[in-house]
Design a protein around this motif. Structure first.
Motif, short mmCIF file in Angstrom:
data_model
loop_
_atom_site.label_atom_id
_atom_site.label_comp_id
_atom_site.label_asym_id
_atom_site.label_seq_id
_atom_site.Cartn_x
_atom_site.Cartn_y
_atom_site.Cartn_z
N GLU B 211 14.84 35.01 -0.95
CA GLU B 211 14.14 34.12 -0.01
C GLU B 211 15.11 33.50 0.98
N ARG B 212 16.28 33.09 0.46
CA ARG B 212 17.26 32.45 1.35
C ARG B 212 17.79 33.45 2.38
N ILE B 213 17.97 34.70 1.92
CA ILE B 213 18.48 35.71 2.85
C ILE B 213 17.43 35.96 3.94
N HIS B 214 16.19 36.03 3.52
CA HIS B 214 15.12 36.24 4.50
C HIS B 214 15.10 35.10 5.52
N MET B 215 15.32 33.89 4.98
CA MET B 215 15.37 32.71 5.84
C MET B 215 16.49 32.86 6.87
N ALA B 216 17.66 33.30 6.37
CA ALA B 216 18.81 33.46 7.28
C ALA B 216 18.52 34.53 8.33
N MET B 217 17.76 35.55 7.94
CA MET B 217 17.43 36.60 8.90
C MET B 217 16.47 36.08 9.96
N LEU B 218 15.45 35.36 9.48
CA LEU B 218 14.48 34.79 10.43
C LEU B 218 15.17 33.86 11.41
N ALA B 219 16.11 33.06 10.86
CA ALA B 219 16.80 32.09 11.70
C ALA B 219 17.57 32.78 12.82
N ARG B 220 17.88 34.06 12.63
CA ARG B 220 18.61 34.76 13.68
C ARG B 220 17.72 35.77 14.40
N GLY B 221 16.46 35.44 14.45
CA GLY B 221 15.56 36.19 15.31
C GLY B 221 15.11 37.53 14.77
N PHE B 222 15.13 37.71 13.44
CA PHE B 222 14.73 38.99 12.86
C PHE B 222 13.23 39.20 13.06
N THR B 223 12.87 40.37 13.57
CA THR B 223 11.45 40.65 13.75
C THR B 223 11.03 41.93 13.06
N PHE B 226 16.05 46.78 12.70
CA PHE B 226 17.48 46.64 12.50
C PHE B 226 18.21 47.38 13.61
N HIS B 227 19.08 46.68 14.28
CA HIS B 227 19.84 47.34 15.34
C HIS B 227 21.26 47.48 14.86
#
Lengths: 270, 270
Positions: B211-223, B226-227
């Protein structure tokens, strides 16, 4: 520069198990301010931070980042504006190499490859981690991970930097390095920390949370000199403001100048 | 748990081998992945009683290990780790399949033993090839090559995450298990009960981390996309590498090279 303002009004958050983490929190942080959010364990600091970039939704109350009210539709804008550095860098560094990790945000923002490369290099140089760019995150030390974690956020050019316990688990040297780095940022900075000496050095303003409410909000020195308030909130003065452990005499408030008597009595020559 | 920690360290060593520089290391990852795939398909496509025809295939691991300067003993030890599983798979063949298939002098060998030996040799070849692939390419590059060869991105990302967090999770499991051992005072502790609760806790903690990793991804604009930016070039040497090895494998698969060699020798020295 109104987009650097953080405004929280009557924020309340109740977790699904019924725990009231935030009762009623209100404050306003303006452009370029460096603010420490302190409080005992369970005071609601982390919950508050998770609201600032929209990971948690308020049960009631509202949050504005600059002119934008926080809502589902504005989340992408808010997340670009508010850069969040998590407490455990292992949660933040999930890509195969340092470069990929720092490039993750800019790519999501839709930047071109050449621009991303330039941005990543700039930011890694800023945090002094350019030599680590091809390393996988699990081969980094704690201090290196922390600096790279900050770089991953800086690469998105946020206006507001939010950090959860930035100096947690760092050795004294790495802590000093990180503090020097943070001090140089021109962003609006918001930290939570139990490292009150760091708060004293880096923040001109402190917000004290206690049982989900803002118990005090004011200039750092004023709050750290209010012993009654600190005791109420299960806090104490930063070590550098406490008396000398050897002779008991005080130090200049807010300064790190050591007590001369302690040097004499412990056999050190100044 | 010590053995698990060691296994993880070994895994890191395998990955570090990929940082070496050799003609094989410099090839594009896709070429190496393709050749390894053809190799594995050729090996597993043999009938269950085939044994002699498999031996010429050892030329591939031998040549790559030599050219890429990999430590052969290290690779052999890695393969040996998997032997118990292979033995379990083939264990019952000699019991159920007692039909005599060939005679070595006066010694009759049953079909069960031949198929058992065939399973072991095939495992050594295929597992060895996979380890060598990681050793000369690196796990991340293998995943990216697979993605560029058409594997859905979801799988590539899953594999990359697995690889990134296997280190974090085994360290966590190692710590929890050490804590249990230290308080069990050399006895069994509460036996299986304490272990099941430990595993349950690890699972929950993993969940929270996810969950925390997902949070960190969302916080950096993950939609969801993966680029990853990789410069790679599939040139002449890659083409030669793929064509050369594939032709050899297919030739070996269609012609029993051991028999040919045997005929040649017996033809020359009747």
């Amino acid at each position: 520069m109104s987009h650097h303002i953080v405004e929280v009004k009557n924020l309340r958050h109740v977790y699904s198990d019924g725990t009231v983490a935030l009762k009623d929190a209100s404050f306003r942080i303006t452009h370029g301010e460096s603010v420490g959010i302190i409080g005992a364990n369970g005071a609601g600091k982390s919950t508050l931070l998770l609201h600032l970039n929209g990971y948690l939704e308020p049960t009631s109350g509202n949050i504005r980042i600059g002119d934008i009210p926080l809502s589902k539709g504005t989340l992408p804008d808010i997340r670009r504006t508010v850069g969040m550095v998590f407490q455990d860098p292992d949660d933040q560094l999930f890509m195969p190499t340092v470069f990929d990790d720092v490039a993750f945000g800019p790519f999501n923002l839709g930047m071109a490859v050449a621009d991303v490369e330039q941005r990543v290099t700039e930011v890694l140089e800023l945090v002094g981690a350019n030599h680590l760019r091809d390393k996988p995150p699990y081969n980094l030390s704690g201090g290196e991970k922390k600096r790279v974690a900050i770089a991953t956020v800086l690469s998105m050019s946020p206006d507001i930097l939010v950090m959860d316990e930035p100096t947690n688990g760092l050795d004294p040297f790495a802590r000093r390095q990180l503090m020097a780095l943070i001090r140089d940022f021109k962003h609006t900075r918001i930290f939570t920390s139990h490292d009150l000496d760091m708060v004293l050095e880096l923040c001109e303003r402190v917000i004290v949370l206690h049982e989900g409410e803002v118990w005090a909000d004011g200039p750092t020195l004023e709050i750290f000199n209010n012993e009654k308030l600190l005791a109420e909130c299960r806090l104490e003065k930063p070590l550098s403001m406490q008396g000398c452990p050897i002779c008991g005499s005080g130090r200049l408030a807010g300064s790190a100048i050591p007590c001369p008597k302690s040097y004499a009595s412990s056999g050190f020559d100044s | 748990m010590d053995s698990i920690n060691k296994a993880v360290l070994d895994l890191k060593r395998l990955d570090l081998l990929a940082n070496n520089d050799s003609s094989i290391h410099r090839l594009d990852a896709r070429a190496k992945v393709l050749v390894t795939c053809v190799f594995i398909i050729c090996i597993v496509s043999y009938g269950r009683y085939e044994l002699a025809a498999l031996f010429p295939f050892f030329i591939f691991p031998a040549v790559i290990i030599a050219l890429a300067d990999l430590p052969p003993l290290f690779i052999a030890r890695k393969i040996a780790l998997l032997c118990p599983f292979v033995l379990v798979v083939g264990m019952f063949n000699p019991v159920f399949d007692r039909e005599v298939l060939l005679h070595l002098g006066s010694f009759a060998v049953s079909g069960g033993w031949v198929s058992f030996a065939s399973i072991v040799v095939r495992s050594i070849l295929t597992v060895g090839a996979a380890f060598i692939l990681v050793g000369v390419t690196g796990f991340t590059a293998v995943c990216q090559a697979l993605e560029r060869l058409g594997m859905p991105q979801v799988f590539a990302v899953q594999l990359l995450f697995l690889y990134r967090y296997i280190f974090v999770l085994t360290e966590e499991a190692g710590r929890a298990s050490r804590a249990r051992e230290l308080r069990a005072c050399g006895k069994k502790g509460l036996g299986i009960r304490s272990f099941s609760s430990l595993i349950g806790h690890l699972l929950l903690r993993t969940w929270q981390r996810a969950e925390r990793i997902h949070m960190a991804m969302l916080a950096r604009g993950f939609t969801g996309a993966f680029h990853a930016h990789r410069q790679s070039h599939f040139g002449k040497s890659e083409l030669m590498f793929v064509l050369g090895w594939s032709t050899l494998f297919i030739f070996l698969r269609l012609q029993n090279a051991s028999q040919l060699l045997g005929k040649l020798v017996t033809g020359l020295f009747p």
